[in-house]
Motif scaffolding. Structure first.
Motif, PDB file in Angstrom:
ATOM      1  N   THR A 183      63.389  83.650  97.100  1.00 25.49           N
ATOM      2  CA  THR A 183      62.048  83.782  97.861  1.00 25.49           C
ATOM      3  C   THR A 183      61.178  84.366  97.024  1.00 25.49           C
ATOM      4  OG1 THR A 183      63.319  84.159 100.055  1.00 25.49           O
ATOM      5  CG2 THR A 183      61.004  84.778  99.834  1.00 25.49           C
ATOM      6  N   GLN A 184      61.405  85.419  96.189  1.00 21.87           N
ATOM      7  CA  GLN A 184      60.326  86.041  95.486  1.00 21.87           C
ATOM      8  C   GLN A 184      59.980  84.971  94.177  1.00 21.87           C
ATOM      9  OE1 GLN A 184      59.185  89.044  96.305  1.00 21.87           O
ATOM     10  NE2 GLN A 184      60.816  88.981  97.885  1.00 21.87           N
ATOM     11  N   GLY A 219      58.865  81.545  96.527  1.00 20.19           N
ATOM     12  CA  GLY A 219      57.756  81.608  97.896  1.00 20.19           C
ATOM     13  C   GLY A 219      58.623  80.999  99.046  1.00 20.19           C
ATOM     14  N   TYR A 235      55.943  83.629 102.146  1.00 20.83           N
ATOM     15  CA  TYR A 235      55.663  84.540 101.220  1.00 20.83           C
ATOM     16  C   TYR A 235      55.117  83.983  99.928  1.00 20.83           C
ATOM     17  CZ  TYR A 235      58.470  87.839 103.925  1.00 20.83           C
ATOM     18  OH  TYR A 235      59.018  88.875 104.974  1.00 20.83           O
ATOM     19  N   LYS A 236      54.347  84.591  99.272  1.00 18.39           N
ATOM     20  CA  LYS A 236      53.802  83.978  97.981  1.00 18.39           C
ATOM     21  C   LYS A 236      54.796  84.476  96.827  1.00 18.39           C
ATOM     22  CE  LYS A 236      49.004  84.005  99.305  1.00 18.39           C
ATOM     23  NZ  LYS A 236      47.645  84.542  98.751  1.00 18.39           N
ATOM     24  N   PRO A 237      54.987  83.631  95.686  1.00 21.72           N
ATOM     25  CA  PRO A 237      55.798  83.945  94.729  1.00 21.72           C
ATOM     26  C   PRO A 237      55.357  85.320  94.068  1.00 21.72           C
ATOM     27  CG  PRO A 237      55.149  81.523  94.443  1.00 21.72           C
ATOM     28  CD  PRO A 237      54.362  82.264  95.730  1.00 21.72           C
ATOM     29  N   ARG A 238      56.260  86.018  93.680  1.00 17.55           N
ATOM     30  CA  ARG A 238      55.999  87.240  93.094  1.00 17.55           C
ATOM     31  C   ARG A 238      56.715  87.695  91.514  1.00 17.55           C
ATOM     32  NH1 ARG A 238      57.552  92.134  96.734  1.00 17.55           N
ATOM     33  NH2 ARG A 238      56.929  93.406  95.113  1.00 17.55           N
TER      34      ARG A 238
END
Length: 264
Positions: free
Chosen positions: A91-92, A95, A232-235
């Motif tokens: 997810t990180q 996203g 979620y946006k990529p981090r």
């Protein structure tokens, strides 16, 4: 599976250098392995920058795999870490929506957590040094709602007798209970109608007091808050960090390894 490969057109190079083909092969394997380890170090450093207090478990989730037959090396999630580390890291990196955690699945199957919602620590949740919810408190909640045994490999479900005992408390420990406020019913029967609770799981602690009639008071604390599933946006720039590490290191590592082989 999350992975990044270190590759080069080494078979073609070895064919052109038949006289030193064995030296090229050995040097290539050493350079691939060393570069992959540098990629791994770069990924760990990036996790420390991108994440808030990542746990040692998260920082240790990658391993290096050398594939001699394919002239490549991979940096990938360790075996056994897949269902937890890749769930979180995926997810990180990519996203999108967060996958369910094990305790969320257990609560959902019990009907406590609604479909389409996730559970995040509330204001009074017990947190560990990394800001994650205490495993002990999660187990206690699962036990309270009788969702530990069939879904989490535990035999610690309280049952009705156990809940009644916890509510009663002892001389040295105050009684308590957990209850869920459903998104569909913002008002619960356990609180006064003036208290409009946010969906989630709350802990009620009882306080006995001495008076002509005796009695019990209570306080309510938010432990888990239910939130709607969001994207979620990529981090974590896993692939970008890996590519840059390969570009910056492989040629140098191969030249150094080949020179060592040629000098022997």
């Amino acid at each position: 599976m999350l992975s990044i490969s270190v590759k080069h057109d080494l078979p073609g190079l070895a064919a052109q250098l038949k006289a030193t083909g064995r030296q090229v092969e050995v040097a290539a394997q050493r350079a691939l392995l060393k570069t992959a380890r540098l990629v791994q170090e770069a990924e760990v450093k990036e996790m420390g920058r991108a994440f808030d207090r990542p746990t040692r478990w998260t920082l240790n989730s990658f391993r290096v795999v050398l594939d001699k037959s394919a002239w490549s090396a991979r940096v990938q999630v360790k075996d056994g870490y897949w269902h937890r580390a890749d769930n979180y890291l995926g997810t990180q990196i990519e996203g999108g929506g967060r996958k369910d955690k094990a305790f969320e699945i257990a609560l959902r199957r019990r009907g406590v957590l609604p479909v389409g919602w996730h559970a995040v620590p509330g204001q009074k949740a017990v947190l560990d040094a990394y800001g994650n919810m205490s495993v002990g408190q999660i187990k206690q909640i699962l036990s309270w709602f009788d969702s530990a045994e069939p879904h989490a490999g535990s035999t610690q479900n309280m049952g009705q007798k156990g809940r009644d005992k916890k509510r009663k408390g002892t001389r040295s420990k105050r009684g308590f209970e957990y209850f869920a406020a459903s998104p569909a019913h913002r008002l619960t029967r356990r609180v006064r109608s003036s208290q409009n609770l946010q969906p989630g799981i709350y802990k009620r602690t009882f306080f006995s007091f001495v008076g002509p009639r005796g009695g019990r008071l209570s306080s309510i604390e938010p432990i888990l808050i239910f939130v709607r599933s969001t994207a979620y946006k990529p981090r974590f720039d896993f692939y970008g960090v890996g590519r840059r590490a390969v570009e910056q290191n492989f040629s140098r590592e191969f030249a150094a390894a080949f020179n060592r082989e040629a000098s022997q």
